[in-house]
Design a protein around this motif. Structure first.
Motif, PDB file in Angstrom:
ATOM      1  N   SER A  31       3.332   1.028  -1.582  1.00 41.31           N
ATOM      2  CA  SER A  31       4.091   2.042  -0.846  1.00 41.31           C
ATOM      3  C   SER A  31       4.321   3.244  -1.770  1.00 41.31           C
ATOM      4  CB  SER A  31       5.420   1.486  -0.343  1.00 41.31           C
ATOM      5  OG  SER A  31       6.383   1.486  -1.358  1.00 41.31           O
ATOM      6  N   PRO A  32       4.204   4.469  -1.232  1.00 38.13           N
ATOM      7  CA  PRO A  32       4.469   5.658  -2.060  1.00 38.13           C
ATOM      8  C   PRO A  32       5.871   5.639  -2.656  1.00 38.13           C
ATOM      9  CG  PRO A  32       3.413   6.279  -0.005  1.00 38.13           C
ATOM     10  CD  PRO A  32       3.758   4.829   0.111  1.00 38.13           C
ATOM     11  N   GLN A  33       6.823   5.085  -1.914  1.00 37.26           N
ATOM     12  CA  GLN A  33       8.196   5.014  -2.418  1.00 37.26           C
ATOM     13  C   GLN A  33       8.282   4.109  -3.649  1.00 37.26           C
ATOM     14  OE1 GLN A  33       7.298   4.497   0.786  1.00 37.26           O
ATOM     15  NE2 GLN A  33       8.190   6.283   1.795  1.00 37.26           N
ATOM     16  N   ALA A  34       7.565   2.975  -3.618  1.00 34.57           N
ATOM     17  CA  ALA A  34       7.570   2.061  -4.770  1.00 34.57           C
ATOM     18  C   ALA A  34       6.926   2.731  -5.984  1.00 34.57           C
ATOM     19  CB  ALA A  34       6.831   0.766  -4.424  1.00 34.57           C
ATOM     20  N   ALA A  35       5.843   3.479  -5.750  1.00 36.86           N
ATOM     21  CA  ALA A  35       5.184   4.176  -6.861  1.00 36.86           C
ATOM     22  C   ALA A  35       6.111   5.237  -7.444  1.00 36.86           C
ATOM     23  CB  ALA A  35       3.872   4.783  -6.383  1.00 36.86           C
ATOM     24  N   ALA A  36       6.775   6.007  -6.578  1.00 38.85           N
ATOM     25  CA  ALA A  36       7.685   7.056  -7.047  1.00 38.85           C
ATOM     26  C   ALA A  36       8.873   6.454  -7.787  1.00 38.85           C
ATOM     27  CB  ALA A  36       8.160   7.897  -5.866  1.00 38.85           C
ATOM     28  N   MET A  37       9.422   5.364  -7.260  1.00 37.57           N
ATOM     29  CA  MET A  37      10.556   4.711  -7.910  1.00 37.57           C
ATOM     30  C   MET A  37      10.145   4.132  -9.267  1.00 37.57           C
ATOM     31  SD  MET A  37      13.345   2.076  -6.293  1.00 37.57           S
ATOM     32  CE  MET A  37      12.120   0.929  -5.746  1.00 37.57           C
ATOM     33  N   THR A  38       8.945   3.588  -9.353  1.00 42.53           N
ATOM     34  CA  THR A  38       8.449   3.049 -10.626  1.00 42.53           C
ATOM     35  C   THR A  38       8.290   4.166 -11.646  1.00 42.53           C
ATOM     36  OG1 THR A  38       7.341   1.222  -9.508  1.00 42.53           O
ATOM     37  CG2 THR A  38       6.561   1.785 -11.722  1.00 42.53           C
ATOM     38  N   ALA A  39       7.709   5.298 -11.213  1.00 46.25           N
ATOM     39  CA  ALA A  39       7.531   6.440 -12.118  1.00 46.25           C
ATOM     40  C   ALA A  39       8.887   6.954 -12.594  1.00 46.25           C
ATOM     41  CB  ALA A  39       6.752   7.550 -11.419  1.00 46.25           C
ATOM     42  N   ALA A  68       2.578  -4.074  -5.544  1.00 45.81           N
ATOM     43  CA  ALA A  68       2.054  -3.802  -4.207  1.00 45.81           C
ATOM     44  C   ALA A  68       2.954  -4.458  -3.164  1.00 45.81           C
ATOM     45  CB  ALA A  68       0.621  -4.324  -4.084  1.00 45.81           C
ATOM     46  N   GLN A  69       2.737  -4.098  -1.920  1.00 48.68           N
ATOM     47  CA  GLN A  69       3.584  -4.605  -0.841  1.00 48.68           C
ATOM     48  C   GLN A  69       3.430  -6.107  -0.612  1.00 48.68           C
ATOM     49  OE1 GLN A  69       2.302  -1.757   2.127  1.00 48.68           O
ATOM     50  NE2 GLN A  69       4.129  -0.510   1.800  1.00 48.68           N
ATOM     51  N   ASP A  70       2.357  -6.700  -1.128  1.00 51.20           N
ATOM     52  CA  ASP A  70       2.200  -8.154  -0.968  1.00 51.20           C
ATOM     53  C   ASP A  70       3.128  -8.932  -1.902  1.00 51.20           C
ATOM     54  OD1 ASP A  70       1.015  -8.066  -3.502  1.00 51.20           O
ATOM     55  OD2 ASP A  70      -1.002  -8.533  -2.779  1.00 51.20           O
ATOM     56  N   GLY A  71       3.795  -8.199  -2.814  1.00 51.08           N
ATOM     57  CA  GLY A  71       4.746  -8.822  -3.722  1.00 51.08           C
ATOM     58  C   GLY A  71       4.123  -9.513  -4.921  1.00 51.08           C
ATOM     59  N   VAL A  72       2.791  -9.558  -4.997  1.00 52.51           N
ATOM     60  CA  VAL A  72       2.104 -10.267  -6.067  1.00 52.51           C
ATOM     61  C   VAL A  72       1.268  -9.316  -6.924  1.00 52.51           C
ATOM     62  CG1 VAL A  72       0.431 -12.084  -6.588  1.00 52.51           C
ATOM     63  CG2 VAL A  72       2.001 -12.360  -4.674  1.00 52.51           C
TER      64      VAL A  72
END
Length: 186
Positions: A74-82, A125-129
């Motif tokens: 998800s773009p949100q997960a990538a942005a939050m990670t950055a 990733a969204q699959d959690g793994v």
């Protein structure tokens, strides 16, 4: 185009003349540079500078939504990670004698200040793994901009400051500046 307001440092402590340029970000620095150059040529002006002259490097990380979707991130997960990799995240609050204190988790300065290290930071990733390197879903580039972005009415502004030599009157200087600002193409 830029809208320009003028004012002065009436009560001391500030510049004698202040001009506020308001408009599209891409036009502000060139307009401020042009105004600074003009004012510097006027007699009895000193300490002419613009807030756009004070610039510093900033790492811009752009998340590519299409790449992220293709890799199941998800773009949100990538942005939050950055954001977490560079600025850290509050992991918990600790009770201390002075009250609650945030416990921030972030990469060490030597790691987070080198963008090449950030390219390897894993994004879940969204699959959690699956873990995907941030560079697979984002691009990195250094840009320069003022450390503080100033806004007025939700538009970016740049201020140009000038002082006068030996308390010279500001009226003659301001009238020359106002006249040049009315010229087409200035």
């Amino acid at each position: 185009g830029a809208e320009i307001d003028a004012g002065g440092g009436q009560n001391g402590g500030g510049a004698d003349l202040t001009y506020t340029l308001l408009g599209p970000a891409e036009n502000l620095s060139p307009a401020a540079d042009k105004l600074v150059a003009f004012i510097k040529k006027l007699p009895k002006t000193i300490d002419v500078k613009a807030t756009s002259e004070i610039v510093g490097p900033r790492l811009e990380i752009d998340i590519d939504r299409a790449k992220a979707a293709a890799l199941g991130v998800s773009p949100q997960a990538a942005a939050m990670t950055a954001r977490a990799a560079v600025g850290g995240v509050i992991a918990t609050k600790l009770r201390m004698p002075e009250g609650l204190v945030n416990a921030i988790v972030q990469l060490p300065p030597a790691v987070r200040n080198d963008y090449r290290n950030l390219t390897y930071v894993p994004v879940r990733a969204q699959d959690g793994v699956t873990l995907v390197p941030l560079a697979d879903v984002a691009s990195f580039r250094w840009i320069t901009e003022p450390p503080t972005l100033r806004r007025q009415d939700r538009q970016r502004i740049v201020r140009v400051f000038a002082s006068t030599v030996g308390g010279a009157p500001i009226g003659p200087i301001d009238s020359k500046v106002q006249a040049i600002l009315k010229e087409p193409g200035f």
